[in-house]
Design an enzyme around this catalytic site. Structure first.
Site, PDB file in Angstrom:
ATOM      1  N   SER A 165      61.831 -35.215  32.743  1.00  0.00           N
ATOM      2  CA  SER A 165      62.796 -34.120  32.677  1.00  0.00           C
ATOM      3  C   SER A 165      63.935 -34.408  33.638  1.00  0.00           C
ATOM      4  CB  SER A 165      62.123 -32.804  33.055  1.00  0.00           C
ATOM      5  OG  SER A 165      61.963 -32.750  34.459  1.00  0.00           O
ATOM      6  N   LYS A 166      65.028 -33.659  33.460  1.00  0.00           N
ATOM      7  CA  LYS A 166      66.154 -33.929  34.348  1.00  0.00           C
ATOM      8  C   LYS A 166      65.809 -33.563  35.794  1.00  0.00           C
ATOM      9  CE  LYS A 166      68.718 -29.709  33.304  1.00  0.00           C
ATOM     10  NZ  LYS A 166      70.000 -29.169  32.841  1.00  0.00           N
ATOM     11  N   ARG A 167      64.866 -32.640  35.939  1.00  0.00           N
ATOM     12  CA  ARG A 167      64.448 -32.262  37.299  1.00  0.00           C
ATOM     13  C   ARG A 167      63.713 -33.387  38.017  1.00  0.00           C
ATOM     14  NH1 ARG A 167      63.874 -27.986  34.602  1.00  0.00           N
ATOM     15  NH2 ARG A 167      65.783 -26.800  34.816  1.00  0.00           N
TER      16      ARG A 167
END
Ligand code: GLU
Length: 514
Positions: free
Chosen positions: A264-266
């Site tokens: 994920s971008k996180r």
């Protein structure tokens, strides 16, 4: 194979995630492999999710990677416009055609009525409310209402959406190039909105109409779009475009470095790894990211790494320039299972590309970083530095981190080797060595080496007694490139100053121990 026409169709909703970049890459590769056309289409029909700057970011990211579109906004092409918002007027007629053929219908339900229906479903234990053939009859639409009422509502200008009328009890079969046959039961599909109340198409309609009008031959996109494909196939069929329907290839997921779960971008900020091609300054720190470029990856290495996230050539070869990928690529060699995002592998690729780069190329890449640290350097010096250091770095900033001492004489001395090797009774020897080096002309690696070696031998010392001392005085550390070449590059005067300063510092290090 006929010349493919493929499109990369991002929605400008923020920075382009690395998964999107891989989709762009695979589309590009298929196009180039068969002398086809790579199209950039901006899918910006959802105005609520539009983020200013996102389209510019997408274009800059493609440019950095060298994935130049053949057609697209700002790139020309005969199938434009290539921004869906600029094609707005085009979609209504197809929605109308679907209504006329009883493949779609008007839905007058207000957002409140939809919420109420959702609540009611929840109360009876159904948490996944779907607007489908089982509820269609209880909602306010042109299927459930009498014809005159529909006419009255339309004449009165009542807001409506248009929904696709999914047939009951049908099995929709998709031939996916990567996944093989995929089947969907129509009863599980919802009557998707295809035209919104503001007259804008949703993704599904716009995507199909544009793929048709732009004569797209292959749809290559992320796995998350696979369920929508059933709707898309029904749309093609309902519009009588099934004959020219593109082929589908749904790419495997990109998994976290642990191999568990979707990247994920996180994960980027959490793990300190890049998951975007370029940095992005969002409104909040959580929405701001450092890109591959800014981490110090080369575009060629990023491409090579991304190409292998899901695809492999079936041989041992790992290093592929974009041009070589274009020749070796095939959709059939893409795997079905998720590809682990292995950052160490990315660094390994980068290291290989740095080693292969010329010193001149590297010098220009790192010059801004060196100047930012406040050092102006001659091109010849910078190039020689790159030549000495390139086998010792993974990322571009490592050039500074591992070689700052080429530019700055403010050294941090490693104490351990000094404590072990610096003996006050040998001070006279090292002073003499410094004096011998001062008279060397030319001050070149071979001379420097022979001077040190003969001094060493004359005094019965070995390399281990002398070189660590000289090295740490010159660079602060026992690690680094060839010490004699390093000394030549730094120059006689600088070496004199560093030896002087180093010896004094070593006395202090030693004194601190006693
Ligand atoms: N606009 C969609 C996206 O943002 C495109 C999906 C597709 O390629 O059909 O990914």
């Amino acid at each position: 194979m006929e010349k493919p026409r493929v499109r990369f169709a991002p929605s400008p909703t923020g920075a382009l995630h690395i998964g999107g970049v891989r989709t762009a890459l695979y589309n590009y590769l298929l196009a180039k492999r068969y002398a086809g056309t790579f199209i950039l289409r901006i899918e910006d029909t959802d105005q609520t999710r539009y983020v200013p700057g996102a389209e510019k970011y997408i274009v800059e990211a493609l440019e950095w990677l060298g994935l130049q579109p053949d057609e697209g906004p700002g790139f020309g092409g005969e199938y434009g416009p290539y921004r869906q918002s600029e094609r707005k007027g085009l979609y209504g007629q197809y929605a109308q055609q679907l209504i006329d053929n009883d493949k779609a219908y008007y839905a007058f339900d207000t957002p409140e009525e939809l919420d109420a229906a959702r609540e009611k479903a929840k109360e009876s234990g159904n948490h996944n409310f779907k607007y489908d053939s089982s509820v269609r009859g209880q909602m306010r639409n042109s299927v459930s209402l009498p014809e005159e009422e529909v006419k009255r509502l339309l004449d009165a200008g009542t807001p409506y959406t248009i929904r696709l009328k999914i047939p009951t009890d049908e099995v929709i079969v998709i031939q996916d190039i990567i996944r093989g046959e995929v089947r969907f039961q129509s009863n599980e599909l919802d009557d998707k909105v295809i035209l919104k109340a503001d007259g804008m198409p949703t993704y599904h309609l716009a995507n199909i109409v544009d793929d048709h009008l732009m004569e797209i031959t292959h749809v290559i996109r992320g796995e998350e779009w696979l369920p929508s494909t059933a709707h898309h196939v029904l749309l093609y069929r309902s519009l009588a475009w099934e004959d020219t329907m593109p082929k589908f290839a749904h790419l495997p997921l990109i998994l976290k470095p642990t191999g568990k779960g979707k990247l994920s971008k996180r994960d980027g900020n959490k793990l300190g790894i890049p998951v975007f091609p370029l940095s992005w300054d969002g409104d909040t720190p959580e929405d701001s990211f450092t890109g591959f470029k800014e981490y110090g990856f080369l575009p060629e290495a990023s491409i090579n790494f991304l190409a292998f996230l899901g695809w492999n050539p079936g041989t041992e070869q790992e290093i592929f320039l974009l041009q070589e990928l274009c020749e070796a690529f095939s959709l059939e060699k893409i795997g079905k299972s998720g590809a682990r995002f292995d950052i160490d592998k990315a660094k390994w690729f980068n290291q290989q590309y740095i080693i292969q780069s010329s010193n001149a190329e590297l010098a220009e890449l790192i010059r801004p970083m060196i100047e930012e640290k406040g050092h102006k350097v001659e091109t010849a010096f910078l190039q020689a530095f790159c030549g000495m250091m390139k086998e010792r770095v993974n990322l571009l900033p490592d050039f500074w981190a591992n070689g700052y001492y080429f530019f700055s004489s403010e050294l941090e001395y490693e104490a351990k080797p000094i404590r072990k090797k610096w003996k006050p009774e040998r001070r006279a020897f090292f002073d003499q060595l410094k004096a011998d080096l001062a008279t060397l002309d030319p001050f070149e690696a071979t001379n420097i080496k022979s001077t040190i070696v003969s001094a060493m031998e004359a005094n019965g010392f070995g390399f281990g007694d002398v070189l660590p001392i000289v090295r740490v005085a010159v660079s602060g550390t026992v690690k680094g490139p060839d010490v004699f070449e390093m000394m030549q590059l730094l120059g006689s005067e600088e070496i004199q100053a560093r030896l002087e300063k180093g010896y004094a510092a070593f006395d202090e290090i030693k004194a601190a121990v006693q």
